[in-house]
Design a protein around this motif. Structure first.
Motif, PDB file in Angstrom:
ATOM      1  N   TYR A  85      11.954  -3.720  -0.494  1.00 17.18           N
ATOM      2  CA  TYR A  85      10.561  -3.617  -0.940  1.00 17.18           C
ATOM      3  C   TYR A  85      10.915  -4.813  -2.410  1.00 17.18           C
ATOM      4  CZ  TYR A  85       5.818  -2.960  -3.165  1.00 17.18           C
ATOM      5  OH  TYR A  85       4.588  -3.450  -3.722  1.00 17.18           O
ATOM      6  N   TRP A  86      11.500  -5.050  -3.408  1.00 15.59           N
ATOM      7  CA  TRP A  86      11.000  -5.706  -4.442  1.00 15.59           C
ATOM      8  C   TRP A  86      11.474  -7.152  -4.068  1.00 15.59           C
ATOM      9  CZ3 TRP A  86       8.385  -3.458  -7.566  1.00 15.59           C
ATOM     10  CH2 TRP A  86       9.112  -2.310  -7.846  1.00 15.59           C
ATOM     11  N   ASP A  87      11.912  -7.205  -2.736  1.00 19.49           N
ATOM     12  CA  ASP A  87      12.631  -8.889  -2.577  1.00 19.49           C
ATOM     13  C   ASP A  87      12.039  -8.980  -0.669  1.00 19.49           C
ATOM     14  OD1 ASP A  87      13.782 -10.893  -2.390  1.00 19.49           O
ATOM     15  OD2 ASP A  87      15.745  -9.774  -1.342  1.00 19.49           O
ATOM     16  N   ARG A  88      11.045  -8.066  -0.805  1.00 16.37           N
ATOM     17  CA  ARG A  88      10.246  -8.071   0.253  1.00 16.37           C
ATOM     18  C   ARG A  88       9.713  -9.829   1.109  1.00 16.37           C
ATOM     19  NH1 ARG A  88       7.522  -6.244  -3.737  1.00 16.37           N
ATOM     20  NH2 ARG A  88       4.891  -7.394  -4.713  1.00 16.37           N
ATOM     21  N   GLY A 147       8.249   9.209   3.265  1.00 16.64           N
ATOM     22  CA  GLY A 147       8.854   8.494   4.537  1.00 16.64           C
ATOM     23  C   GLY A 147       8.725   7.168   5.342  1.00 16.64           C
ATOM     24  N   LEU A 148       7.027   7.133   5.462  1.00 13.37           N
ATOM     25  CA  LEU A 148       6.266   5.844   6.494  1.00 13.37           C
ATOM     26  C   LEU A 148       7.535   4.623   5.573  1.00 13.37           C
ATOM     27  CD1 LEU A 148       4.907   5.904   8.473  1.00 13.37           C
ATOM     28  CD2 LEU A 148       3.337   5.802   7.098  1.00 13.37           C
ATOM     29  N   PHE A 149       6.915   4.658   4.045  1.00 17.59           N
ATOM     30  CA  PHE A 149       7.496   3.514   2.953  1.00 17.59           C
ATOM     31  C   PHE A 149       9.029   3.294   3.490  1.00 17.59           C
ATOM     32  CE2 PHE A 149       9.616   2.106  -0.669  1.00 17.59           C
ATOM     33  CZ  PHE A 149       9.007   0.454  -0.914  1.00 17.59           C
ATOM     34  N   ARG A 150       9.719   4.933   3.030  1.00 16.95           N
ATOM     35  CA  ARG A 150      11.319   4.302   3.422  1.00 16.95           C
ATOM     36  C   ARG A 150      11.753   3.572   5.330  1.00 16.95           C
ATOM     37  NH1 ARG A 150      12.626   9.559   2.776  1.00 16.95           N
ATOM     38  NH2 ARG A 150      12.895   9.795   4.977  1.00 16.95           N
ATOM     39  N   ASP A 153      18.083   6.317   4.389  1.00 16.38           N
ATOM     40  CA  ASP A 153      18.361   8.069   3.788  1.00 16.38           C
ATOM     41  C   ASP A 153      17.829   7.995   2.623  1.00 16.38           C
ATOM     42  OD1 ASP A 153      19.973   8.119   6.291  1.00 16.38           O
ATOM     43  OD2 ASP A 153      21.958   7.767   5.257  1.00 16.38           O
ATOM     44  N   THR A 154      17.233   7.137   2.144  1.00 18.27           N
ATOM     45  CA  THR A 154      16.509   7.742   0.853  1.00 18.27           C
ATOM     46  C   THR A 154      15.658   6.635   0.556  1.00 18.27           C
ATOM     47  OG1 THR A 154      18.025   6.635  -0.613  1.00 18.27           O
ATOM     48  CG2 THR A 154      18.412   8.932  -0.340  1.00 18.27           C
ATOM     49  N   ILE A 155      14.559   7.053  -0.844  1.00 17.98           N
ATOM     50  CA  ILE A 155      13.797   6.127  -1.099  1.00 17.98           C
ATOM     51  C   ILE A 155      15.069   4.605  -2.074  1.00 17.98           C
ATOM     52  CG2 ILE A 155      12.067   5.316  -3.477  1.00 17.98           C
ATOM     53  CD1 ILE A 155      10.573   5.701  -1.149  1.00 17.98           C
ATOM     54  N   GLU A 156      15.261   5.004  -2.536  1.00 15.25           N
ATOM     55  CA  GLU A 156      16.464   4.510  -3.318  1.00 15.25           C
ATOM     56  C   GLU A 156      17.796   3.155  -2.567  1.00 15.25           C
ATOM     57  OE1 GLU A 156      15.741   7.375  -6.506  1.00 15.25           O
ATOM     58  OE2 GLU A 156      16.733   7.757  -3.434  1.00 15.25           O
ATOM     59  N   ASP A 157      17.294   3.327  -1.182  1.00 14.95           N
ATOM     60  CA  ASP A 157      17.923   2.920  -0.216  1.00 14.95           C
ATOM     61  C   ASP A 157      17.139   1.454   0.229  1.00 14.95           C
ATOM     62  OD1 ASP A 157      20.739   3.882   0.096  1.00 14.95           O
ATOM     63  OD2 ASP A 157      19.918   5.201   1.877  1.00 14.95           O
ATOM     64  N   THR A 207       0.632  -1.237   0.165  1.00 11.25           N
ATOM     65  CA  THR A 207       0.005   0.070   0.416  1.00 11.25           C
ATOM     66  C   THR A 207       0.064   1.256   0.296  1.00 11.25           C
ATOM     67  OG1 THR A 207      -1.654  -1.130   1.342  1.00 11.25           O
ATOM     68  CG2 THR A 207      -1.635   1.258   1.159  1.00 11.25           C
ATOM     69  N   LEU A 208       2.156   1.145   0.675  1.00 10.32           N
ATOM     70  CA  LEU A 208       2.331   2.399   0.841  1.00 10.32           C
ATOM     71  C   LEU A 208       3.504   2.650  -0.216  1.00 10.32           C
ATOM     72  CD1 LEU A 208       3.895   2.104   4.395  1.00 10.32           C
ATOM     73  CD2 LEU A 208       2.581   3.515   4.077  1.00 10.32           C
ATOM     74  N   HIS A 209       3.486   1.578  -0.817  1.00  9.12           N
ATOM     75  CA  HIS A 209       4.170   1.166  -2.434  1.00  9.12           C
ATOM     76  C   HIS A 209       3.458   2.266  -3.800  1.00  9.12           C
ATOM     77  CE1 HIS A 209       6.307   0.370  -6.785  1.00  9.12           C
ATOM     78  NE2 HIS A 209       7.520   0.382  -5.536  1.00  9.12           N
ATOM     79  N   ASP A 210       2.691   1.592  -3.466  1.00  3.32           N
ATOM     80  CA  ASP A 210       1.436   2.542  -4.268  1.00  3.32           C
ATOM     81  C   ASP A 210       1.448   3.850  -4.201  1.00  3.32           C
ATOM     82  OD1 ASP A 210       1.375   0.309  -5.348  1.00  3.32           O
ATOM     83  OD2 ASP A 210      -0.607  -0.307  -4.219  1.00  3.32           O
ATOM     84  N   GLU A 211       1.078   4.386  -3.055  1.00  3.16           N
ATOM     85  CA  GLU A 211       0.924   5.641  -2.569  1.00  3.16           C
ATOM     86  C   GLU A 211       2.179   6.395  -3.012  1.00  3.16           C
ATOM     87  OE1 GLU A 211      -1.616   7.444  -1.367  1.00  3.16           O
ATOM     88  OE2 GLU A 211      -2.512   5.302  -1.223  1.00  3.16           O
TER      89      GLU A 211
END
Length: 201
Positions: free
Chosen positions: A189-192, A155-158, A180-184, A141-145
């Motif tokens: 997430y992709w390997d959740r 920030g919540l997703f990170r 520190d970043t979405i890239e981190d 859900t957070l990734h979709d948002e």
């Protein structure tokens, strides 16, 4: 009493509060004013770190989970109950699940951060698949948002990806890190599924 100062001394100086301090703290937490004051955050942490989770003490701290309690204070109650005291009865899991379901409510930001971290901790400790399922749903859900450019969700997703990785790293002897970043966060997430419990087939 300066609850913040006492909390820092407990954390870094192995300080033990006196019986007089304990009595003052307990009286304060029982007072009606405590639910709306930010200093109650440190007061609750002091109380949980310096007390046993007796039924009476748990009941007192659970008072601060109510929806009308100031958010920062409520987050300390979550931390105290589920990270410090490590409570994990069915009612505790139910509470965490209800907090996770409200994570996108911006008025509950601090509570959501605490609940997400505690949920990952208890998921592994208790091998609880209800928490695993809820955390998987929350991450998606957070990734979709984030994809909808919801700034609050970024920030919540990170943050949600960080305890997913951190608990896994602790359990598997891997290097811990900060995100520190979405890239981190995105590789986690992709390997959740790796960071959650395997579903029962």
């Amino acid at each position: 009493m300066d609850f913040s100062d006492i909390y820092q001394r407990i954390k870094f100086e192995e300080y033990n509060i006196s019986e007089d301090e304990r009595a003052q703290l307990t009286e304060y937490l029982r007072s009606a004013r405590s639910i709306s004051r930010t200093e109650s955050h440190a007061g609750l942490l002091v109380f949980c770190y310096s007390s046993e989770p007796t039924p009476e003490n748990v009941e007192l701290v659970r008072k601060f989970l109510a929806k009308h309690v100031e958010d920062y204070t409520r987050s300390a109650a979550v931390t105290g109950l589920y990270r410090v005291w490590k409570l994990g009865a069915t009612a505790d899991i139910d509470d965490l699940l209800s907090f996770l379901a409200l994570s996108l409510d911006e008025t509950r930001h601090d509570t959501s951060l605490a609940a997400i971290g505690c949920a990952f901790l208890l998921m592994h400790r208790l091998n609880d698949r209800r928490l695993s399922t809820a955390l998987m749903r929350l991450l998606e859900t957070l990734h979709d948002e984030v994809g909808r450019e919801n700034d609050f969700a970024v920030g919540l997703f990170r943050y949600a990806c960080w305890p997913a990785y951190d608990n896994w790293a602790l359990r598997n002897g891997q290097r811990r890190t900060h995100f520190d970043t979405i890239e981190d966060a995105l590789p986690v997430y992709w390997d959740r599924p790796k960071y959650l419990l395997e579903p029962i087939n």
